[in-house]
Design a protein around this motif. Sequence first.
Motif, PDB file in Angstrom:
ATOM      1  N   GLN A 134       0.876  -1.298   0.070  1.00 41.33           N
ATOM      2  CA  GLN A 134      -0.140   0.128   0.101  1.00 41.33           C
ATOM      3  C   GLN A 134       0.998   1.103  -0.001  1.00 41.33           C
ATOM      4  N   GLU A 135       1.791   1.256   0.743  1.00 38.58           N
ATOM      5  CA  GLU A 135       2.847   2.110   0.885  1.00 38.58           C
ATOM      6  C   GLU A 135       3.402   2.721  -0.489  1.00 38.58           C
ATOM      7  N   ARG A 136       3.919   1.442  -1.146  1.00 39.97           N
ATOM      8  CA  ARG A 136       4.391   1.653  -2.426  1.00 39.97           C
ATOM      9  C   ARG A 136       3.612   2.082  -3.295  1.00 39.97           C
ATOM     10  N   ALA A 137       2.339   1.591  -3.465  1.00 41.24           N
ATOM     11  CA  ALA A 137       1.226   2.134  -4.343  1.00 41.24           C
ATOM     12  C   ALA A 137       1.051   3.556  -4.320  1.00 41.24           C
ATOM     13  N   ARG A 138       1.293   4.169  -2.924  1.00 40.59           N
ATOM     14  CA  ARG A 138       0.909   5.433  -2.285  1.00 40.59           C
ATOM     15  C   ARG A 138       1.979   6.388  -3.329  1.00 40.59           C
ATOM     16  N   ARG A 139       3.236   5.815  -3.167  1.00 36.39           N
ATOM     17  CA  ARG A 139       4.133   6.608  -4.052  1.00 36.39           C
ATOM     18  C   ARG A 139       3.930   6.775  -5.551  1.00 36.39           C
ATOM     19  N   LEU A 140       3.216   5.560  -6.016  1.00 34.89           N
ATOM     20  CA  LEU A 140       3.130   5.312  -7.467  1.00 34.89           C
ATOM     21  C   LEU A 140       1.808   6.056  -7.736  1.00 34.89           C
ATOM     22  N   LYS A 141       0.996   6.805  -6.639  1.00 34.50           N
ATOM     23  CA  LYS A 141      -0.170   7.063  -7.098  1.00 34.50           C
ATOM     24  C   LYS A 141      -1.107   6.433  -7.516  1.00 34.50           C
ATOM     25  N   ALA A 142      -1.268   5.078  -6.764  1.00 38.65           N
ATOM     26  CA  ALA A 142      -1.987   4.025  -7.147  1.00 38.65           C
ATOM     27  C   ALA A 142      -2.828   3.429  -6.152  1.00 38.65           C
ATOM     28  N   ASP A 143      -2.607   4.066  -5.216  1.00 41.80           N
ATOM     29  CA  ASP A 143      -3.316   3.699  -3.798  1.00 41.80           C
ATOM     30  C   ASP A 143      -4.872   3.846  -3.731  1.00 41.80           C
ATOM     31  N   GLN A 144      -5.349   4.590  -4.539  1.00 38.24           N
ATOM     32  CA  GLN A 144      -6.819   4.725  -4.745  1.00 38.24           C
ATOM     33  C   GLN A 144      -7.716   3.710  -5.435  1.00 38.24           C
ATOM     34  N   LEU A 145      -6.754   2.788  -6.215  1.00 37.86           N
ATOM     35  CA  LEU A 145      -7.470   2.103  -7.218  1.00 37.86           C
ATOM     36  C   LEU A 145      -7.888   0.623  -6.261  1.00 37.86           C
ATOM     37  N   SER A 146      -8.900   0.222  -7.004  1.00 27.87           N
ATOM     38  CA  SER A 146      -9.584  -1.092  -6.416  1.00 27.87           C
ATOM     39  C   SER A 146      -9.132  -2.298  -6.761  1.00 27.87           C
TER      40      SER A 146
END
Length: 272
Positions: A134-146
């Motif tokens: 989730q933290e990595r996804a946040r950096r990639l701006k992908a953490d809002q994806l389902s």
Amino acid sequence: MRKSMGKVKTVFICNECGYEHPKWIGKCPKCGNWNSFEECETFIPDSRKKAGAPANSPILLSDQSLPPAGRIVTDISELDRVLGGGIFSASVNLIAGDPGVGKSTLLLQMAGGLSRKGISVLYISAEESFWQIQERARRLKADQLSLPILIETDLDNILSQIEQKKPDVVIIDSIQAIFSQEVSGTSGNISQVRECSSRLFRSAKENGWSLFLVGHITKEGSIAGPKLLEHMVDVVIYFEGDTLYQYRILRSLKNRFGPSHEIGLFVMESEG
Ligand SMILES: [Zn+2]
């Protein structure tokens, strides 16, 4: 603990080329390497299919009811090029590289992009926690994806989740961290790598989903490295670079669906 009925057979496998022999031999007759054989357990089920599972039927070449074979474009242009124009239907792709080079980041970015386009992706991590991803996804701006993230190491559970979710693309990080209860030994040994990958490949080919498998390169001889896997998969991509710099090179060593030895230069947008 063994779940299904069958027997375990011991064979010897060449670590360099995958050649199988019933006894240990010093020199591989196929690739000529010395001392490359390792003892390996293979699980042979009592019957190839589980009771009640329908057998495959022949399909006419002219059948129009099936979705056409095609490629899914990832929108990471360098990756698409190295793949030969995107992800081929029901393909098995190995992403090999040193630990820490950024394989997980690249694949999470790919998963995010596919998910945005409405392609169903199942991201399976056997190495990291949900929060790390989730933290990595946040950096990639992908953490809002389902985007579904499955934290799992047991192959049977992985296969049953794939069966339920019916994704188009499955990412497994990494082949060295998952295990099957059918063969002995810890995850990462040659028996485990071979058993897990062959069952995953069979399911991908039969059910039409594409697999991205992370394989760490390691110098330890006891770990079955991507060498053995290279002979089993459709596409082998090496991900190389210095962890100090943000440049990475994607290199296809093998591609059954396109030109091999394609090179892509890649700039990591985020560390990790
Ligand atoms: Zn060999």
